[in-house]
Structures are given as C-alpha cells and as structure tokens.
Design a protein around this motif. Sequence first.
Motif: not given
Length: 350
Positions: A82, A78, A167, A170, A189
């Motif tokens: 993202g 992720a 995204w 993600d 993140k």
Amino acid sequence: MHKGVIYALLAAILFGISTPFAKTMVADIAPVMLAGVLYLGSGLGLLLVFLLRAAMFRNRQDKFVAVTRVDLPWLAGAILTGGIAGPVLLMAGLTLTPASTTSLLLNMEGVLTALLAWFVFKENFDRRIFLGMLLIVVAGALLSWEQVPVLGVPWGALAIIAACLCWAIDNNLTRKVAASDALQIVGIKGLVAGSVNLGIALLSGHQLPQAYTLLSVGLIGFCGYGLSLVMFVLALRHLGAARTGAYFSSAPFVGTVVSLLLLSEQPGNMFWLAAFLMVAGIWLHLTENHEHEHAHEPLLHAHEHTHDSHHQHEHDPDWDGSEPHVHQHQHHPVRHKHPHYPDIHHQHTH
C-alpha cells in the motif's frame, strides 16, 4: 452514529479531496516522485504530530499502544503493497485518466478489500453487503469500458485498479495491527514508503520539484495520505476491513465533486450511470444492521478502551480512574446479543 463509521467517513473525505489535487501535479512531476513526496509529506507531518503528542502526554503513556515486534511482519507487508506499489500505480493511472473517472474507479479499493476480508481473512458478510459490492463492481467496469474507444486497452483504469488491489492487501494486513497506535502505524508507513519511492525517483534521474511544489505536494500527502490513513486505521479497529472499505467508498464522490469544480471536466453519460450504481451500492452498506446472539472467547490483548459491556475487568490499585486508557486486559467468556461489526472484539464465526 457509530464512531467507527465517523472515522471511516473522515478518512474518505480527506482522501477524496486529495485525489484531484494530486491530479493537478501529475503533469509536472514523475509518478514515482509524486508518490514519494506524498508519502514522505505524510510521514514527516505525522512525525511532528507524534512528537507534539508525546510532549503533551508525557505523563500519560497509558493512552497509547506502541507497535510491537509481532506487528512488524504485517506492517512491512502493508508498507510494501500500500505504501510503495499502490501510490506509484495510482500516479501512473492519473496520467491517462480524467480525475473524476479516477475518483470513482477508486471505489474498487473497497470492493477488493471486502473480497479479501471475506474469502481470505474470513470476515462475515450477508446478501445486502454482497449486493452493494456487486453494484460498485459493475460501476467500476462501466468506467473502465468508457475508456476503450479512446485508449484501446484501458491502461489508465487497469493501473488504478491494480493500485486498489495493492491497497486492499494493505488494508487487510493493517487490520491485523489496528489495535496498536494508529499515528505510529501510519507515520512509519509514510516515512518508509516515501523514502523508498523518493529514492527510486532520484536514482532514475528525476529531479526534485521546486520548493513551492514540494511543500504543496507534501501538504496534500499529510492530509490525504497521513491524517486520512490514521482515521482509516481507527475505523479498521472498530469496523473490520470489509465494512471500513465500504464506508471509505464514499471517498471517490468527494473527489468527483472537487474534480468537476476544480478541473472543469465534462463527464459523459456512462459516468453518471456508474455514479448512480455506486451511490446505490454505498447506500446498501450505510443502512446495514448486523445483530445476533454471539459468544466471546477468552482474549488477552491491549488497546485503548473504556469500561463498557466488553471491558469489565480488574485494575491495579494505583489506577487513577481516567478513561479512555490503555493496558493489557483479559476478556472473559460471555454470550450476549447486540448490534455489532467485526471489530477487534467480534471476530466470531457465523
């Protein structure tokens, strides 16, 4: 209103507002630098919130589920898609695309999230949901086509759609860890993605912006990428990836209103047609009702919960009776009927 929907709409509002403000910074900051500062602002801001929360609830560790080793591969994927690739592509697209058009193109994130959720991760959908997504896809195509006479190949739109794909990946990967602490997931993140993008920018010869600009971009990142993503993870927990993406599709309309007011842009007729189609698509999702008899299989997991119809389990004698709380608990087989979303308890086949 379902609390998952509230979380998704709050995420949409925060992210929608951030896009036109980020647009105002693109002329002065390289895209990779801007992406790095946005995410680092998110990570540092959430780190402060995390420390404040830890101090406030130091005697109540049963309220949070820390990220575990099992979560790390999903979280790493992720972050890569993202947190690192997506923001850079978006910032690059912003340099070639009006902010109001960008805001509506960002609806493609919801569409691509849903397609991956449906056909790769096997979330359920029906004709109404599919039709809503189809309207949003057509609207996105109209916005891309509007750029062709000016730019030839619509590189700006393509970069933004590529960011949306990052995204979408993600979102579906984060869906796998959404039962864990949302603040910790998004904070990690932000810190990792922000540090990587900022490092790439500095190694490429870009200079840090002035202190005022740095703080302004960091604040935009904290609100639009930090708090927004925390709300988004909470929505994933309650709605699943596809539905969360659908509700999050309202974000571009918030961004569009802010763009028109802040940047005094004058969109063309194609813009308004696309806007109408996107509103219709989002309305179809907002008015969905999914109810049928379904069976729950045995399940052992941990997340924040209250003792509702899905959480009728035994407790240790020393439990103080507080709710909501967090602990590992066993779900027993049950069959019943009620309105529901594909949340962490409803991932059954149809």
